[in-house]
Design a protein around this motif. Structure first.
Motif, PDB file in Angstrom:
ATOM      1  N   THR A 234      -2.247 -46.074   8.659  1.00 58.78           N
ATOM      2  CA  THR A 234      -1.366 -46.568   7.591  1.00 58.78           C
ATOM      3  C   THR A 234      -0.065 -45.778   7.547  1.00 58.78           C
ATOM      4  N   ALA A 235      -0.188 -44.444   7.614  1.00 56.97           N
ATOM      5  CA  ALA A 235       0.998 -43.584   7.563  1.00 56.97           C
ATOM      6  C   ALA A 235       1.873 -43.782   8.793  1.00 56.97           C
ATOM      7  N   VAL A 236       1.256 -43.885   9.950  1.00 60.07           N
ATOM      8  CA  VAL A 236       2.005 -44.058  11.191  1.00 60.07           C
ATOM      9  C   VAL A 236       2.755 -45.385  11.185  1.00 60.07           C
ATOM     10  N   ARG A 237       2.070 -46.444  10.793  1.00 61.05           N
ATOM     11  CA  ARG A 237       2.747 -47.754  10.756  1.00 61.05           C
ATOM     12  C   ARG A 237       3.906 -47.733   9.767  1.00 61.05           C
ATOM     13  N   ALA A 238       3.683 -47.151   8.590  1.00 58.85           N
ATOM     14  CA  ALA A 238       4.751 -47.094   7.586  1.00 58.85           C
ATOM     15  C   ALA A 238       5.940 -46.295   8.107  1.00 58.85           C
ATOM     16  N   GLY A 239       5.674 -45.187   8.793  1.00 59.48           N
ATOM     17  CA  GLY A 239       6.752 -44.376   9.344  1.00 59.48           C
ATOM     18  C   GLY A 239       7.537 -45.110  10.412  1.00 59.48           C
ATOM     19  N   LEU A 240       6.846 -45.859  11.240  1.00 61.09           N
ATOM     20  CA  LEU A 240       7.515 -46.644  12.278  1.00 61.09           C
ATOM     21  C   LEU A 240       8.384 -47.737  11.661  1.00 61.09           C
ATOM     22  N   GLU A 241       7.857 -48.381  10.641  1.00 64.46           N
ATOM     23  CA  GLU A 241       8.631 -49.448   9.991  1.00 64.46           C
ATOM     24  C   GLU A 241       9.873 -48.895   9.301  1.00 64.46           C
ATOM     25  N   ARG A 242       9.732 -47.723   8.650  1.00 63.18           N
ATOM     26  CA  ARG A 242      10.907 -47.107   8.010  1.00 63.18           C
ATOM     27  C   ARG A 242      11.972 -46.755   9.029  1.00 63.18           C
ATOM     28  N   ALA A 243      11.544 -46.400  10.240  1.00 65.20           N
ATOM     29  CA  ALA A 243      12.477 -46.033  11.283  1.00 65.20           C
ATOM     30  C   ALA A 243      13.055 -47.250  12.008  1.00 65.20           C
ATOM     31  N   GLY A 244      12.635 -48.438  11.599  1.00 69.14           N
ATOM     32  CA  GLY A 244      13.168 -49.651  12.200  1.00 69.14           C
ATOM     33  C   GLY A 244      12.560 -50.024  13.534  1.00 69.14           C
ATOM     34  N   VAL A 245      11.390 -49.467  13.832  1.00 70.95           N
ATOM     35  CA  VAL A 245      10.715 -49.797  15.088  1.00 70.95           C
ATOM     36  C   VAL A 245      10.096 -51.188  14.992  1.00 70.95           C
ATOM     37  N   ASP A 246      10.315 -51.997  16.007  1.00 74.05           N
ATOM     38  CA  ASP A 246       9.774 -53.348  16.071  1.00 74.05           C
ATOM     39  C   ASP A 246       8.340 -53.259  16.585  1.00 74.05           C
ATOM     40  N   LEU A 247       7.374 -53.486  15.689  1.00 75.78           N
ATOM     41  CA  LEU A 247       5.954 -53.381  16.055  1.00 75.78           C
ATOM     42  C   LEU A 247       5.438 -54.720  16.541  1.00 75.78           C
ATOM     43  N   ARG A 248       5.022 -54.761  17.786  1.00 70.19           N
ATOM     44  CA  ARG A 248       4.448 -55.981  18.352  1.00 70.19           C
ATOM     45  C   ARG A 248       3.669 -55.620  19.605  1.00 70.19           C
ATOM     46  N   GLY A 249       2.725 -56.513  19.976  1.00 75.37           N
ATOM     47  CA  GLY A 249       1.942 -56.294  21.182  1.00 75.37           C
ATOM     48  C   GLY A 249       2.814 -56.256  22.426  1.00 75.37           C
ATOM     49  N   PHE A 250       2.376 -55.533  23.437  1.00 75.64           N
ATOM     50  CA  PHE A 250       3.173 -55.439  24.663  1.00 75.64           C
ATOM     51  C   PHE A 250       2.946 -56.644  25.566  1.00 75.64           C
ATOM     52  N   VAL A 251       2.022 -57.530  25.197  1.00 77.00           N
ATOM     53  CA  VAL A 251       1.808 -58.778  25.938  1.00 77.00           C
ATOM     54  C   VAL A 251       1.911 -59.946  24.975  1.00 77.00           C
TER      55      VAL A 251
END
Length: 251
Positions: A234-251
């Protein structure tokens, strides 16, 4: 920046429950689903795959040694042809569960001792690659950057996807610190998140001896069986989203 967030799931067995798969499937973008050799019974695998499909999470096959008692964390000197057959068997079993849930196996990742062996063990790395190439050469292989597995996969024309471990310590050589040694596991979600963001921005990770090791990855693994796994993810995902990282599968 773009990143896949993956986790090892489907590892419960019979009455023994490991991790909170439902919660993790609401956080990750890819699920490394056990295939019954190191963990996971048929009913568990079917439920996990169905839940992944329902959450729009990409399913990957987490193949392992035939080692339920050791959770796949003991090296086994399996001959190349036999290991290839073992991997093919696991792929076929998980593919059946995927098919009835309207999804499919989209990539392959070794588990535990097999993952670590394929960093340097050329024959076992080749055995895993043989299985993937024979089964479906369009499937990517997920592994440690610089490993024999990714090198052999790339040489065979497969897509080799480098992976970073959010909650594991690194040696100065860029390998994972063995679980029995100090510094093998990270428990602080904020520390893990900061380390992951530094890897994305600068391409380095701080090793257990304090040195910086070059690491680049398309996918990051947060373990689902560790204590506090859901809080960590939860913390990692929230941190990535705050940093503007586009979270999606690599395939």
């Amino acid at each position: 920046m773009r990143l896949d967030l993956n986790s090892d799931l489907g590892e419960s067995f019979g009455r023994w429950t490991l991790g909170d798969d439902d919660a993790m499937l609401g956080l990750v973008t890819s699920a490394n689903v056990a295939c019954g050799f190191h963990a996971g019974d048929p009913s568990t695998l079917r439920r996990t795959v169905a839940a992944a499909a329902g959450n729009g999470v990409v399913v990957g096959a987490q193949v392992a040694y035939r080692d339920l008692a050791g959770f796949g964390r003991r090296f086994i000197d399996v001959p190349r042809a036999d290991l290839t057959a073992d991997v093919l068997f696991q792929l076929g079993g998980l593919e059946a569960m995927c098919r009835v849930s309207g999804t499919a196996v989209r990539y392959v990742k070794p588990h535990g001792a097999l993952y670590n062996a394929t960093v340097h063990h050329e024959e076992q790395a080749a055995a895993v690659v043989d299985a993937v190439a024979e089964y479906d050469a369009a499937l990517p292989v997920l592994g440690l950057p610089g490993s024999a597995l990714l090198r052999v996969a790339e040489a065979r024309g497969l897509r080799a996807v480098p992976e970073f471990f959010v909650d594991r310590g690194y040696t100065p050589e860029g390998a994972l610190v063995p679980r029995a040694e100090a510094g093998a596991l990270l428990h602080d979600p904020d520390e893990a998140t900061e380390r992951l963001l530094r890897m994305l921005a600068d391409g380095v990770v701080r090793a257990v001896d304090g040195s910086d090791v070059a690491v680049q990855a398309e996918s990051a693994c947060v373990h689902g069986d560790s204590p506090g796994a859901v809080a960590m993810a939860t913390a990692v995902r929230a941190g990535l989203e705050r940093a503007g990282v586009d979270l999606r599968g690599f395939v």
